[in-house]
Design a protein around this motif. Sequence first.
Motif, PDB file in Angstrom:
ATOM      1  N   GLU A 183      36.725  49.272  45.544  1.00 34.02           N
ATOM      2  CA  GLU A 183      37.956  48.504  45.396  1.00 34.02           C
ATOM      3  C   GLU A 183      39.073  49.396  44.859  1.00 34.02           C
TER       4      GLU A 183
ATOM      5  N   GLU B 156      40.858  46.492  39.859  1.00 34.55           N
ATOM      6  CA  GLU B 156      40.174  45.287  39.406  1.00 34.55           C
ATOM      7  C   GLU B 156      41.107  44.086  39.524  1.00 34.55           C
TER       8      GLU B 156
ATOM      9  N   LYS C 141      35.741  46.360  38.077  1.00 39.85           N
ATOM     10  CA  LYS C 141      35.762  46.165  39.523  1.00 39.85           C
ATOM     11  C   LYS C 141      34.425  45.579  39.974  1.00 39.85           C
TER      12      LYS C 141
END
Length: 893
Positions: free
Chosen positions: A162, A165, A484
Motif C-alpha cells: 500500500e 495507511e 498498513k
Amino acid sequence: MGFILDAVKKSFGNEGESNSDGYDDLNYMIGNSSAMDVGEVPTPLDQRIGYASQVGGSVMELQITNPSTFNLEGDEMIATIDQLGIDVTLHSDMNAGYASAQKSGQGEQYGYDTVEEYFTNYLQELAAFKKEVERRGNGEPLFHIGRINPHISTSMLPPLEERMETDVGVDPFGFTTNDYDETSRKKRNHHSQNIYKNPGFLRNLYYTLFLETASYPFQFYQTFASYSDKFDRRWKEAQHKAAEQIFRDEAKDIEEKIGAVLVARSQDQGTGTNWREVLSNSDWEMPVFRATKDASDDYDGLDRVRSMSLEDFMESMGNRPRLNFLDDSVFEIRNTGQREIAGVIVKNLSDPDLHSDMDALMSDLEDEVDLDSVVSGVIEELDDLLLKLWEDTDDEDERYMTQEAKWAGLQSHLEVKQIRLLENAYQIGKQEYGIEELAEDVFSGDDLSLFDAEDREGIDEEYMHEDLVQRLINDERFQREMWKESTIFYQIIPAWMAASSNDDHDAHKGWEAPEFIWEVLVEKWEERDDIDIDVEIDLKNVRNGVYDDNDDDTYHYMDLLEHSDEFRMDVAAATSACYAWAHFTQRKSHFNVRGRDLGLDSDEVEEVENEGWTWIDWMNRFGIGVNLESMNGSPQNKLRIFRSKDIAVAAHAINMTARQRLDEEGELGGLDHLSSEIDERPAKFTIDMEHVASLGVDPEWDMERFIEQEKELASDYSELELDSDKPIAKTLRQYHLMDPGVEGQRGTHHGSFKRGNTLIYEWLHWFVENGFARNPGERATILFELAEHKGESSYMMRLSMDMIALGVTPEELDPSNVNPGENYRSEKEALIARFFGMDRSSYDREWAKIEEHAFDPLDGLLQTEDFDNTSTGSGAIDQAGNRPMEWKSEEYK
C-alpha cells in the motif's frame, strides 16, 4: 422428510423400503430468505416473514441487520413465526466483516472495534429473544432459532504494498500493532495476548518485516549494539575487518596511507603513541660500520659494530619518526642520496683521513649494503608498519586504532562512502561472525543473557529487550508502515501465526489454532503437486532471488507473494481467518446483562460485566451458532477471504479453540460441555455459489478444493473430529442454492432453480455425497434467497433432495431416461420426469396446448367456424352465462 418420494414409492408398492442406491441418513430442511424490503416486499419484519412464507418451506432465513429489531419487533415476529409453524435462521448486517485489521474502519466499512461492538450487541439481543421464545413455549421453544449467517469478510484484498495507511492498524487481539509502551505492555500481558513476548514470532518478524522494509540489512545493527555488548563486539570486529580490507585496497601508496592515518589520528589521539610502539617493534634493521685505518692512517676496510633500528635510522637521518611528521619524513627519505646514507651507517665517515680513499670505502660499503635499495626498503617497512597500525586483531585490547577513527580516515581522506564500509562489514559479519543470526537472537529476546543490564540501574534484561522492541517498532520508518493492512496481512501476522504455539507463558498463551490455519492454507504449498515450481516456506529465509542468475529456482515466501496471485490470496485468507478466530475466541466483550432474565446466576452476571465473556462463551451458553459465509463482490475487487476452503478453516479454528478451552478450564460459558444445540461446534459454514462466482472464481473449482481439503483434514487432524466418509458433514451447515448469475446489472444475481438445471443438481449431489445434510447432530438447511421464480426453486430443491435420497446420480439425470406419456417404469423415472417437466400431467398439458393451436397455421386461410371454443365450451358460455375466463382456467384440466 421426503417431499413426494414416499408417495412415489407407494405407487410402486415399495412403501417403507430403504434407498439402497441413495441415502437414508439425510437430515435437512428446505426454506428461503425473508429478503429485504425492496419492491413489493413489505418493511415490517412480521409482514415480510408472512410475504416470504408463501413460497413454502419449513425454515426461513431472517434478514435482521439491527440488533434492536429483536426488541422492537420481537412480539410481532414471534406471533407470526409461531402461527406459520416454521423455524428460522438469521442473517446479520451484510456489511459487517470480521477480517479487518483497521481499528475503526473507513466510511461504511466495519473496522475491528466497530464490528466487535456490533456483533456483541447482536448476540446479546438474540439471546434475550431466544429466552423469550422459550418462555412463551412454557420451557419448550415455540420454534427453533438456528444459526446466524454473517459475512466473514466485507473488505477488499489488500494490495501487496500500500502507498499509505488509512487507519490505525491492530493485531488479531485488537491491540495497536506498533503500540508497545509500558501501559500497552501491561494490557497485553494482563490478557496473555502479548505477541511481542513470543520469541519465535520476533524471529520471523525480523525477516518478514524489518529486513524487508529496511533499506539495508544492517540498518538496525547500531541499535542492537547499544543493548548487547556481545553484538557490539561482533559488529565492531566486522567493521574493523572491513576497514582493513578497504584500506589495503584503496590506499595504493604510503602517502595515501599516511593521509588516512593522520585523519584517523584526529579522531583517536592515542594513535600517535601507538605508532611509536609499532615503530619500535619493527624488525627492520640497518648494520652500522666503522672504517678502519692502517699505520699510516689510510683507509683499511670496514668493521661491523652493531645494528640500527628503523627509528634510530630515521633520527640519524634527521627525520622525525613521530606520526604527525611522517609525511614530511617520507618525502625527505625519498630524496636521500647514497653518501647521506653512508654518513649515517659508517660512524667515522666524516674523518678527513678517509676522504682520499672514499671510492674504495663506498665500494666496500656497497658490498655490505645495497645502498640503492635502502630508501625503498625504508619506505616499504614504513608502509607495512602503517598496515600493522591499521590492521584488525581478534583481541580488541591489541588494536592500535578505534573503528570510528579508521572509518573517519577512509571516508575523509580516501573518499570511501560509508555505505560501502557498512556493506563490506555486513558481508564479513555474516560470513565470519554470524552477525545476522546474532541480530535475530537479540531481537527475539530468546536469550536474555545477550542484554547487558549490569551497568543500567533499575532495569533488568527483560526490560531492556522490551525497550529495544518498543524503540524499533516506534521508529519513524516503521510507525506508519505497521498500520498498513498490506504490512499486517503479509508480513506481521503471518510471522506470528507460523509460531503462535511456540511460547506459552503468562504474557503469551500459546495457541494452536492460528498455527493450524497457517499450516493448512500456506505451508501446504510445499506439498502441492499441481504447480510446476519448487516451494519452500521458511519465514527466516523469505527470499531466494529466483529472478537472479543462479542455479536455485526454489520460490520462497516473499518470492511467491510477488509471483503468485493465488498464494497472495491464500496468505490473506489465512490472516483473515486468524482475525475471525480472534474475534470469536479471544476478545472478552462486556455484554449488558444487568436487570435481564437470561438465566445467569449472580456470579456469572458479575463475571460478564467485569471481566467479560468471549463470543464463544456466550454462544455456547445460549445455544447460538454461526454459519460463516462469503460476501458477493467482483473479479477486480476480490475479498480478503471468500473461497470455501478458507472459510471452512476459519470455522475449524474457532471450534478447535472452543474444545481446548473446555478441556483446559472445564467450562465454556458456564457450561461443562459444548452445547448440543449447535452440534458442539460454535462455527460452521454457509456456501453460496453466486457469491463465489461473482468474485471471478469457478464454483466447481471452489467446491473441489473445499472437499479435497476436508478429506485431508479428516485424515491429518483427528482433533477436528471429522468423518472421512462424510468429510463435510460437520462443516457445511447451510447451502444457499441458486443458479449463479453474474452478468445482470438490474435486479438480483440469485438465479432460480429451474426445471432441467442439471448443473445445480450435480453440485447438490456432490455435496450430499461428501456428507452435506447427513449430520444426525444438526439439520442442514437448503435455502433459496428470495428472487424470481420463488415457488419453482422451492419445488426443485425438494424434488432434488428426494432424487438424491433415492440414488439418482448426475449421470442418470437425463431426459432420455423418461418415456413421456407412458406409465413410469421406476421410481427414478417418475422423479426424473418431474425434474425435466416431463411428468404425465405436464405432458398432458403440453399436448392439450398443441391440440389447441393445431389449426393456427390455417387461421385466415379457410372460411370456417372459429376454433377458439368447442361446441361444448360454447354451450357452457351461452347457456350458463359463464364468462370466457372462467372457462379458460379449466381448459387444461
